[in-house]
Design a protein around this motif. Structure first.
Motif, short mmCIF file in Angstrom:
data_model
loop_
_atom_site.label_atom_id
_atom_site.label_comp_id
_atom_site.label_asym_id
_atom_site.label_seq_id
_atom_site.Cartn_x
_atom_site.Cartn_y
_atom_site.Cartn_z
N PHE A 173 0.55 -4.49 -3.01
CA PHE A 173 -0.68 -4.22 -3.18
C PHE A 173 -1.00 -3.41 -4.35
O PHE A 173 -0.22 -2.56 -4.64
CB PHE A 173 -1.60 -3.78 -2.01
N SER A 174 -2.10 -3.49 -5.00
CA SER A 174 -2.36 -2.59 -6.23
C SER A 174 -2.76 -1.21 -5.77
O SER A 174 -3.17 -1.04 -4.47
CB SER A 174 -3.40 -3.22 -6.95
N PRO A 175 -2.65 -0.21 -6.62
CA PRO A 175 -3.11 1.17 -6.10
C PRO A 175 -4.55 1.26 -5.99
O PRO A 175 -4.86 2.36 -5.46
CB PRO A 175 -2.59 1.82 -7.37
N ASP A 176 -5.24 0.54 -6.14
CA ASP A 176 -6.60 0.47 -6.19
C ASP A 176 -6.80 0.19 -4.35
O ASP A 176 -8.04 0.86 -4.01
CB ASP A 176 -7.50 -0.62 -6.76
N GLN A 177 -6.11 -0.32 -3.68
CA GLN A 177 -6.25 -0.60 -2.43
C GLN A 177 -5.64 0.75 -1.54
O GLN A 177 -4.57 1.10 -1.75
CB GLN A 177 -5.41 -1.82 -1.77
N SER A 178 -6.54 0.85 -0.31
CA SER A 178 -5.97 1.86 0.57
C SER A 178 -5.80 1.19 1.76
O SER A 178 -6.47 0.58 2.53
CB SER A 178 -7.31 2.75 0.97
N ILE A 179 -4.43 0.89 1.96
CA ILE A 179 -3.89 0.20 3.07
C ILE A 179 -3.02 1.08 3.78
O ILE A 179 -2.21 2.00 3.72
CB ILE A 179 -2.75 -0.87 2.60
N ILE A 180 -3.32 0.78 5.39
CA ILE A 180 -2.51 1.41 6.26
C ILE A 180 -1.02 0.75 6.31
O ILE A 180 -1.13 -0.52 6.77
CB ILE A 180 -3.16 1.51 7.68
N ALA A 181 -0.04 1.57 6.11
CA ALA A 181 1.51 0.69 6.02
C ALA A 181 1.93 0.52 7.60
O ALA A 181 1.39 0.91 8.52
CB ALA A 181 2.50 1.79 5.50
N ASP A 182 2.65 -0.63 7.58
CA ASP A 182 3.17 -0.96 8.78
C ASP A 182 4.10 0.18 9.43
O ASP A 182 4.09 0.41 10.58
CB ASP A 182 4.04 -2.27 8.78
N GLY A 183 4.71 1.10 8.51
CA GLY A 183 5.62 2.23 8.98
C GLY A 183 4.43 3.46 8.96
O GLY A 183 3.48 3.43 8.59
N LEU A 184 5.34 4.57 9.17
CA LEU A 184 4.79 5.71 9.12
C LEU A 184 5.25 6.51 7.88
O LEU A 184 6.42 6.80 8.21
CB LEU A 184 4.75 6.65 10.42
N VAL A 185 4.46 6.66 6.76
CA VAL A 185 4.95 7.11 5.59
C VAL A 185 5.13 8.61 5.42
O VAL A 185 3.94 9.16 5.51
CB VAL A 185 4.23 6.52 4.27
N VAL A 186 6.18 9.13 5.22
CA VAL A 186 6.42 10.58 5.10
C VAL A 186 7.22 11.08 4.17
O VAL A 186 8.26 10.43 3.80
CB VAL A 186 6.69 11.09 6.61
N ASP A 187 7.00 12.26 3.46
CA ASP A 187 7.63 12.51 2.23
C ASP A 187 7.85 13.99 2.61
O ASP A 187 6.89 14.81 2.64
CB ASP A 187 7.32 12.40 1.05
#
Length: 427
Positions: A173-187
């Motif tokens: 998706f483009s960076p304009d979209q705010s999407i909840i990922a299927d995984g849990l994104v952590v950095d």
């Protein structure tokens, strides 16, 4: 009036006794594979009281107050354990499907899935993280544990932890979209620590970390190690502090080897393992869950799938070499368990894993043990499940013919009992 009260009291007392009377069952087995050893017993009886096995012997142990289930024309085995499932995921374009329904709807869909799998003989499941904005699969587990529904025993992770742009992130998706990922994104170390604490808070008894990229997600490479050493160590240490084991999704050789050395209890997939990896499995007593059947399904079904084009191409390219190394791991004695990666595939999909492990070099008995005793040890539940033994839960299945002679019999399970309750009876 007094006489009526006495009669009513007696009736209520009798009703109370009936409610609390022990459920006692005797199963007459034609052949019995206990999964405790290599023996195949004949003309054996299993006595069950409530949800536990209390005695195993000959027909002479049957008492008059036991309900008898005659499986003398069948082969009886322990309930099966699938160590890698995703009951909330469905479809080839799975990375966005969790957004199409509420978490409540995902729970209803997932409940139907796990009930179907129980009916196929899978009395215990380990969920390898799932795609939901919340924790729908733990709601399913808790509802089953509270007796609201029949279903398998469920253990596992809330979500799969991924780096930004990794196998658990949505990268198309483009960076304009705010999407909840299927995984849990952590950095970074701090985000990982907090995420693990929240996962445990909301019911995780395993932590799942995507150490490498994935085959089935878009925009990442399974041959890349995605978390830094510091991040992987942070995950292992945080989970260890809380007494929760870690399963590591790892395809790349470097990722497999680091995950084992840093403390993962199991490696999921292990596609590019090498001789050093096998040495490490043996040295650290780690488990391998190769999930072979999902690749075979993809080759048969997803040739024209746009969403799974990467998975199809990579599986076709690397299948032969991966199979050679899986066979070598089996030959050298690595603890290999059954994990189907089932995401709502066709009925009896998961049983294909037994057949494929036999093709990779296991004997039929070894394959059965992989889906019973070995997986119980992986789950650290070997005192409760995984074999037919006095004191363990009465999780029992039966097939018409002997799966030691034809392993595909496990795709035709005709009787299922979980915790002493008959789920599927002989027709």
């Amino acid at each position: 009036m007094m006489k009526n009260r006495i009669v009513l009291s007696v009736l209520m007392l009798m009703f109370s006794f009936a409610l609390h009377a022990q459920v006692k069952t005797a199963i007459i087995c034609g052949k019995l594979i206990t999964a405790e050893d290599e023996a195949v017993l004949t003309n054996t009886v299993i006595l069950i009281e409530e949800d536990r096995i209390v005695e195993i012997g000959n027909r002479g142990i049957i008492k008059p107050d036991y309900e008898v289930i005659d499986l003398s024309a069948y082969t009886v085995l322990p309930g099966l354990i699938d160590a890698h499932v995703h009951p909330l995921i469905y479809g080839d374009d799975y990375q966005v499907n969790h957004l199409k329904g509420s978490s409540a709807f995902n729970a209803l869909r997932g409940l139907k899935a796990v009930q179907n799998w129980l009916n196929e003989g899978w009395t215990t499941l380990r969920i390898a993280g799932d795609a939901d904005t919340q924790y729908a699969h733990f709601e399913i587990r808790d509802a089953i544990n509270n007796g609201l529904f029949d279903g398998p025993r469920i253990y596992g992770a809330g979500h799969y932890l991924s780096v930004t742009g990794g196998g658990g992130d949505i990268n198309f998706f483009s960076p304009d979209q705010s999407i909840i990922a299927d995984g849990l994104v952590v950095d970074g170390k701090e985000e990982i620590q907090k995420a693990i604490r929240e996962e445990i808070k909301y019911g995780s008894d395993w932590i799942k970390i995507l150490v490498t990229g994935a085959f089935m997600s878009e925009g990442d490479n399974p041959q890349n190690v995605q978390f830094s050493d510091e991040e992987i160590v942070a995950a292992m240490e945080e989970a260890k502090r809380r007494g929760v084991p870690v399963m590591a999704h790892a395809h790349a050789t470097e990722g497999i080897n680091k995950a084992i050395q840093f403390g993962a209890r199991s490696i999921e997939h292990g596609t590019f393992l090498n001789d050093e990896s096998i040495d490490l499995f043996l040295e650290y007593d780690a488990f391998l869950i190769p999930t072979v059947s999902v690749g075979e399904y993809g080759l048969e079904t997803w040739k024209e799938s746009e969403a799974q084009a990467k998975m199809y191409e990579l599986t076709l390219k690397h299948r032969e070499e991966s199979w050679k190394m899986y066979s070598k791991a089996i030959e050298r004695g690595v603890k290999v368990g059954i994990g189907s990666d089932n995401v709502g595939f066709p009925p009896y999909f998961a049983a294909k894993e037994f057949e494929l492990l036999v093709k990779l070099g296991m004997s039929p008995l070894q394959a059965i043990l992989a889906g019973t005793k070995v997986n119980a040890e992986l789950l650290m539940k070997e005192d409760e499940i995984g074999s037919i033994k006095v004191g363990k839960f009465a999780d029992i299945i039966a097939t018409k013919n002997n799966p030691l002679e034809d392993i595909t019999e496990l795709s035709r399970v005709e009787f299922v009992m979980k915790g002493g309750k008959v789920i599927k009876s002989i027709k």
